[in-house]
Enzyme design. Structure first.
Site, PDB file in Angstrom:
ATOM      1  N   ALA A  36      30.134 -24.422  20.835  1.00  0.00           N
ATOM      2  CA  ALA A  36      31.220 -25.401  20.753  1.00  0.00           C
ATOM      3  C   ALA A  36      30.940 -26.618  21.635  1.00  0.00           C
ATOM      4  O   ALA A  36      31.187 -27.761  21.239  1.00  0.00           O
ATOM      5  CB  ALA A  36      32.539 -24.760  21.155  1.00  0.00           C
ATOM      6  N   LEU A  85     -10.202 -19.880   9.549  1.00  0.00           N
ATOM      7  CA  LEU A  85     -10.768 -18.924  10.506  1.00  0.00           C
ATOM      8  C   LEU A  85     -11.589 -17.877   9.779  1.00  0.00           C
ATOM      9  O   LEU A  85     -11.256 -17.475   8.664  1.00  0.00           O
ATOM     10  CB  LEU A  85      -9.641 -18.207  11.258  1.00  0.00           C
ATOM     11  CG  LEU A  85      -8.802 -19.019  12.233  1.00  0.00           C
ATOM     12  CD1 LEU A  85      -7.551 -18.250  12.612  1.00  0.00           C
ATOM     13  CD2 LEU A  85      -9.621 -19.355  13.472  1.00  0.00           C
ATOM     14  N   GLU A 119      -3.615 -14.302  20.275  1.00  0.00           N
ATOM     15  CA  GLU A 119      -2.314 -14.715  19.712  1.00  0.00           C
ATOM     16  C   GLU A 119      -2.103 -14.039  18.368  1.00  0.00           C
ATOM     17  O   GLU A 119      -3.061 -13.701  17.704  1.00  0.00           O
ATOM     18  CB  GLU A 119      -2.322 -16.235  19.449  1.00  0.00           C
ATOM     19  CG  GLU A 119      -2.833 -17.062  20.581  1.00  0.00           C
ATOM     20  CD  GLU A 119      -3.238 -18.481  20.130  1.00  0.00           C
ATOM     21  OE1 GLU A 119      -2.946 -18.863  18.981  1.00  0.00           O
ATOM     22  OE2 GLU A 119      -3.844 -19.173  20.954  1.00  0.00           O
ATOM     23  N   LYS A 121      -1.664 -13.759  14.467  1.00  0.00           N
ATOM     24  CA  LYS A 121      -1.961 -14.611  13.327  1.00  0.00           C
ATOM     25  C   LYS A 121      -0.692 -14.671  12.493  1.00  0.00           C
ATOM     26  O   LYS A 121      -0.299 -13.698  11.857  1.00  0.00           O
ATOM     27  CB  LYS A 121      -3.117 -14.059  12.501  1.00  0.00           C
ATOM     28  CG  LYS A 121      -3.510 -15.017  11.390  1.00  0.00           C
ATOM     29  CD  LYS A 121      -4.845 -14.654  10.782  1.00  0.00           C
ATOM     30  CE  LYS A 121      -5.399 -15.757   9.896  1.00  0.00           C
ATOM     31  NZ  LYS A 121      -4.516 -16.177   8.821  1.00  0.00           N
ATOM     32  N   ASP A 123       1.999 -15.514   9.699  1.00  0.00           N
ATOM     33  CA  ASP A 123       1.868 -15.548   8.250  1.00  0.00           C
ATOM     34  C   ASP A 123       2.841 -16.568   7.663  1.00  0.00           C
ATOM     35  O   ASP A 123       3.920 -16.223   7.196  1.00  0.00           O
ATOM     36  CB  ASP A 123       2.148 -14.148   7.700  1.00  0.00           C
ATOM     37  CG  ASP A 123       1.492 -13.950   6.351  1.00  0.00           C
ATOM     38  OD1 ASP A 123       0.812 -14.878   5.872  1.00  0.00           O
ATOM     39  OD2 ASP A 123       1.664 -12.857   5.779  1.00  0.00           O
ATOM     40  N   GLU A 179       2.165 -23.185  12.790  1.00  0.00           N
ATOM     41  CA  GLU A 179       2.574 -22.477  11.590  1.00  0.00           C
ATOM     42  C   GLU A 179       4.079 -22.619  11.390  1.00  0.00           C
ATOM     43  O   GLU A 179       4.857 -22.325  12.299  1.00  0.00           O
ATOM     44  CB  GLU A 179       2.209 -20.989  11.762  1.00  0.00           C
ATOM     45  CG  GLU A 179       2.036 -20.234  10.487  1.00  0.00           C
ATOM     46  CD  GLU A 179       0.633 -20.379   9.875  1.00  0.00           C
ATOM     47  OE1 GLU A 179      -0.166 -21.234  10.337  1.00  0.00           O
ATOM     48  OE2 GLU A 179       0.357 -19.636   8.920  1.00  0.00           O
ATOM     49  N   TYR A 231       0.076 -23.855  17.674  1.00  0.00           N
ATOM     50  CA  TYR A 231      -1.018 -23.071  18.248  1.00  0.00           C
ATOM     51  C   TYR A 231      -2.303 -23.843  18.541  1.00  0.00           C
ATOM     52  O   TYR A 231      -3.276 -23.241  19.002  1.00  0.00           O
ATOM     53  CB  TYR A 231      -1.334 -21.845  17.387  1.00  0.00           C
ATOM     54  CG  TYR A 231      -1.553 -22.130  15.915  1.00  0.00           C
ATOM     55  CD1 TYR A 231      -2.565 -22.969  15.484  1.00  0.00           C
ATOM     56  CD2 TYR A 231      -0.726 -21.538  14.962  1.00  0.00           C
ATOM     57  CE1 TYR A 231      -2.755 -23.216  14.138  1.00  0.00           C
ATOM     58  CE2 TYR A 231      -0.913 -21.777  13.617  1.00  0.00           C
ATOM     59  CZ  TYR A 231      -1.931 -22.625  13.205  1.00  0.00           C
ATOM     60  OH  TYR A 231      -2.110 -22.875  11.881  1.00  0.00           O
ATOM     61  N   LYS A 296      -9.301 -16.646  20.589  1.00  0.00           N
ATOM     62  CA  LYS A 296      -9.963 -17.939  20.740  1.00  0.00           C
ATOM     63  C   LYS A 296     -10.624 -17.966  22.112  1.00  0.00           C
ATOM     64  O   LYS A 296      -9.968 -17.620  23.108  1.00  0.00           O
ATOM     65  CB  LYS A 296      -8.941 -19.064  20.661  1.00  0.00           C
ATOM     66  CG  LYS A 296      -8.173 -19.094  19.345  1.00  0.00           C
ATOM     67  CD  LYS A 296      -7.017 -20.079  19.396  1.00  0.00           C
ATOM     68  CE  LYS A 296      -6.224 -19.995  18.105  1.00  0.00           C
ATOM     69  NZ  LYS A 296      -4.972 -20.761  18.169  1.00  0.00           N
ATOM     70  N   LYS A 320      -7.835  -8.988  11.353  1.00  0.00           N
ATOM     71  CA  LYS A 320      -6.727  -8.710  10.440  1.00  0.00           C
ATOM     72  C   LYS A 320      -6.153  -7.303  10.624  1.00  0.00           C
ATOM     73  O   LYS A 320      -6.879  -6.358  10.912  1.00  0.00           O
ATOM     74  CB  LYS A 320      -7.192  -8.873   8.978  1.00  0.00           C
ATOM     75  CG  LYS A 320      -7.694 -10.264   8.646  1.00  0.00           C
ATOM     76  CD  LYS A 320      -6.629 -11.339   8.746  1.00  0.00           C
ATOM     77  CE  LYS A 320      -5.831 -11.535   7.484  1.00  0.00           C
ATOM     78  NZ  LYS A 320      -6.525 -12.179   6.394  1.00  0.00           N
ATOM     79  N   CYS A 414      18.551  17.803 -14.460  1.00  0.00           N
ATOM     80  CA  CYS A 414      17.843  17.800 -13.184  1.00  0.00           C
ATOM     81  C   CYS A 414      16.406  18.295 -13.374  1.00  0.00           C
ATOM     82  O   CYS A 414      16.199  19.370 -13.945  1.00  0.00           O
ATOM     83  CB  CYS A 414      18.569  18.699 -12.186  1.00  0.00           C
ATOM     84  SG  CYS A 414      17.656  18.951 -10.660  1.00  0.00           S
ATOM     85  N   CYS A 417      16.249  21.865 -11.425  1.00  0.00           N
ATOM     86  CA  CYS A 417      16.995  23.062 -11.824  1.00  0.00           C
ATOM     87  C   CYS A 417      17.610  22.974 -13.213  1.00  0.00           C
ATOM     88  O   CYS A 417      18.271  23.905 -13.649  1.00  0.00           O
ATOM     89  CB  CYS A 417      18.078  23.360 -10.792  1.00  0.00           C
ATOM     90  SG  CYS A 417      19.460  22.200 -10.875  1.00  0.00           S
ATOM     91  N   CYS A 432      22.312  15.388  -9.290  1.00  0.00           N
ATOM     92  CA  CYS A 432      22.222  16.678  -9.943  1.00  0.00           C
ATOM     93  C   CYS A 432      23.490  17.440  -9.599  1.00  0.00           C
ATOM     94  O   CYS A 432      23.906  17.492  -8.447  1.00  0.00           O
ATOM     95  CB  CYS A 432      21.000  17.415  -9.416  1.00  0.00           C
ATOM     96  SG  CYS A 432      21.068  19.181  -9.728  1.00  0.00           S
ATOM     97  N   CYS A 438      20.470  24.500  -7.236  1.00  0.00           N
ATOM     98  CA  CYS A 438      19.285  23.644  -7.255  1.00  0.00           C
ATOM     99  C   CYS A 438      18.469  23.816  -5.978  1.00  0.00           C
ATOM    100  O   CYS A 438      18.969  23.611  -4.874  1.00  0.00           O
ATOM    101  CB  CYS A 438      19.718  22.189  -7.410  1.00  0.00           C
ATOM    102  SG  CYS A 438      18.349  21.035  -7.445  1.00  0.00           S
TER     103      CYS A 438
END
Ligand code: IVH
Length: 677
Positions: A36, A85, A119, A121, A123, A179, A231, A296, A320, A414, A417, A432, A438
């Site tokens: 606020a 990379l 660091e 990677k 996505d 990124e 980065y 790095k 990876k 089912c 059973c 079922c 069952c």
């Protein structure tokens, strides 16, 4: 009219205050004012800018979102190419990288001391931001590394991207790279909204981020929950930066950029692998997607010596994580029965390595999901396995013109059973109806049967039940009463004494009550209260078993759902067998006469529904009195209902009565009808 010096000063001070709070909130994640308070500052600035339009500048916090869509994306030449990379997929490949680095630098690193900046990677989408004299002048995509697209109008809308840098000492030309991503929570929320509006959803957060940056209208981008971690740096002129990568990131943070907090300077291969392992474990707990770790070489002079090879630096590598999504083919779609009878579709897959393991089954959750994703046998699909969660089919890769197999249908029987499978009203899952019969549901059903509020068999715990079921020793509750001492003492952690005690409590449990017995059968939706109501209404099990759905609904608390569950349960012959054999084993209770409805009373022929709390009278008492006067009490309001009697806190039955124009009366009204007055 030009603004007074005082106004100018006020405007500037508001802007720097707002930037400061923005930075604390979006970059450091550590706000010092409530929303606020922040909103008040923005409102004040907006008002002043409206009165004095000549004071508006592009770096004002009010100017993040442009008013008009752009016509087309311009192109941007990267002065310094945006590289990619090399990847390492194994420890071996990482060691090879380290060896290449030390060989080329001509250093010995037997002790493993070479410092790497490790660091995540991220996505998302690689983006370049250009600042001139501390002002954001351009945002661009990577494109082919040399030529990208101008997305300035869109990056400006990202709250963690500074429009003006903080502090001083920054180079007059500073290009940073990082990124842009959509945090997972924002992605889920965005997709949920899109689904509600029947709009296109995104497959994953990365596509969502890319799609959001590709908007011509910045007002649309502004609605997307985007974020950015910086980065690295690109072009730098008119100033200098620290001589280590990690120190550059620290410096960038001071100038107002958001830097991923999951970074660390580590030493040698050991340090890299520890970081990799630790982050890998926490991968699914992060609020954003990552697909590996980037190492790095931290020293910039080393980076310079190492240089580049084709399109990637020799001083960095991406290690990876195992992919969490893979493509494979659906061999078959089968149905699995869970412990509560839920029948769920499962995809049998061409085995595929995903999320670090070989996956050959994936859940499709329920039929709604199956149809929404439209998965069919023979389809090529994307499977996802993240962390320890059950692998799931994310979506189908549709091939144009390919002929597909027909949709699978919910089985009517089912698969375990052969009992009927039912799906009731708005429940997402089909179930079922086999219950105790069952095998899939047996253990859970048995645990319920022996539980304290049901037959109350002390000493027959979950573990023991599971063992006995697995051995095939108990199949139905009736088998419990056939357990013998010599087989019990053979069980794990079961001595002579506990076997005796167990047999004793099994014996004692035989003398029970109708309502405990009924509850113990584990009919879905028949809880303790309902079992009680049924027992006192009918008095005899046979009467309950032969009651019609309509008749069942005359019991308070029994609505159409409960009534149909009961009918389904008692219409399965296996369930009848179990009941018969329980009685044969000596399970017994005292039967009572059903509550009688007077043949000739003042209320004969009238149907009542009770809702809410009546003063000084329980609902059962009210029911008894209505019945004694010849009336009938039912659980659901319909057009056939004559009166709905409401007390305090009435439920939806009262609203329904009003909707159906059924007469509603309060307690006084009821007492009048009963002739109390
Ligand atoms: S450094 C010359 N650091 O990975 C080094 N890149 O495959 C260039 N990426 O296009 C990048 N997280 O989009 C670097 N911590 C990180 C990264 C990162 C993700 C992406 C980036 C780049 C791609 C290269």
């Amino acid at each position: 009219m030009t603004a007074s010096a005082a106004t100018r000063k006020k405007v500037e001070s508001l802007r720097s205050e707002i930037r400061h709070h923005n930075y604390l909130y979006h970059v450091l994640d550590d706000p010092e004012v409530a929303d606020a308070g922040y909103d008040r500052l923005v409102r004040e600035l907006t008002a002043l800018e409206k009165e004095n339009p000549e004071l508006v500048t592009p770096d004002s916090p009010t100017q993040r979102v442009g008013a008009e869509p752009i016509k087309a994306f311009g192109t941007v030449q990267h002065q310094i190419p945006m590289l990619s990379l090399d990847n390492a997929f194994s420890e071996e490949e990482l060691k090879d990288f380290h060896r290449r680095v030390t060989d080329r630098l001509d250093i010995e690193d037997d002790a493993g001391e070479l410092a790497y900046s490790a660091e995540p990677k991220l996505d998302g989408v690689a983006v370049s931001l250009l600042y001139e004299a501390g002002y954001l002048v351009r945002g661009a995509t990577r494109g082919d590394g040399t030529t990208g697209e101008d997305i300035t109008h869109n990056v400006r809308t990202i709250a963690s991207v500074p429009l003006k840098l903080f502090g001083d000492g920054y180079p007059s030309t500073l290009e940073v790279r990082g990124e842009v991503f959509m945090p997972r929570a924002g992605f889920e929320k965005f997709n949920e909204l899109a689904r509600q509006k029947d709009e296109k959803t995104f497959v994953n957060p990365r596509n969502a981020a890319a799609g959001s940056l590709r908007q011509l209208d910045p007002r649309l981008t502004a609605e997307r929950p985007l974020d950015m971690y910086v980065y690295s740096v690109g072009q730098v002129e008119g100033g200098s930066l620290p001589d280590r990568h990690s120190a550059i990131l620290d410096q960038l943070r001071e100038w107002g950029f958001k830097i991923c907090p999951e970074r660390k300077v580590v030493k040698g291969i050991r340090g890299c692998l520890d970081f990799y392992e630790d982050l890998g474990k926490r991968r699914d707990l992060l609020s954003y997607d990552i697909d590996g770790v980037v190492y790095k070489v931290d020293r910039l002079d080393y980076q310079q010596q190492l240089g580049f090879i084709s399109r990637a630096p020799r001083w960095a590598i991406a290690h990876k994580f195992p992919a969490q999504e893979e493509t494979t083919v659906v061999r078959d779609i089968e149905f699995q029965v869970g412990r509560t009878g839920a029948v769920t579709p499962v995809a049998r897959l061409e085995p595929v390595f995903v999320g670090g393991v070989t996956v050959s089954n994936a859940t499709l959750h329920n039929m709604d999901e199956l149809y929404r994703k439209d998965v069919r046998v023979g389809d090529t699909v994307i499977v996802r396995r993240a962390g320890d969660v059950i692998p799931e089919v994310v979506r189908v890769i549709k091939k144009k013109g390919a002929r597909r197999k027909p949709k699978v249908k919910t089985p009517t029987k089912c698969p375990v059973c052969k009992s009927k499978v039912m799906r009731i009203d708005d429940e997402a899952v089909a179930r079922c109806t086999g219950g105790l019969y069952c095998e899939a549901q047996r253990s859970e059903a048995l645990k319920h049967f022996v539980s304290r509020r049901a037959l109350d068999i002390e000493g027959l715990g979950s573990k023991l039940i599971e063992q006995l079921v697995a051995m095939g020793r108990i199949k139905t509750p009736a088998d419990i009463f056939r357990l013998e001492k010599d087989e019990l003492v053979e069980m794990e952690r079961m001595g002579e004494k506990s076997a005796d005690n167990l047999l004793k409590s099994i014996e004692t449990s035989k003398q029970t009550t109708l309502s405990r017995f009924l509850y113990g059968l584990g009919i879905r939706e028949v809880g303790e209260a309902t079992a009680n109501a049924l027992a006192s209404h009918y008095g005899k099990l046979e009467a309950i078993m032969s009651a019609s759905e309509e008749d069942l609904q005359t019991v308070p608390d029994v609505g159409p759902v409960v009534a149909s569950r009961m009918q389904a349960f008692f219409s399965e012959s296996h369930n009848l067998d179990v009941i018969r054999s329980l009685k044969g084993s000596g399970v017994r209770w005292t039967e009572s006469e059903p509550a009688l409805i007077a043949k000739d009373g003042p209320l004969t022929g009238k149907t009542f529904v009770l809702t809410g709390t009546l003063a000084g009278m329980t609902r059962d008492e009210a029911k008894d009195r209505i019945q004694a006067a010849g009336g009938k009490v039912t659980g659901t309001v319909s057009k056939k209902t004559d009166f709905v009697v409401y007390g305090d806190n009435p439920g939806s039955k009262l609203t329904k009565a009003q909707k159906l124009a059924v007469e509603t009366i309060d307690q006084t009204g009821l007492e009048k009808l009963l002739g109390d007055h």
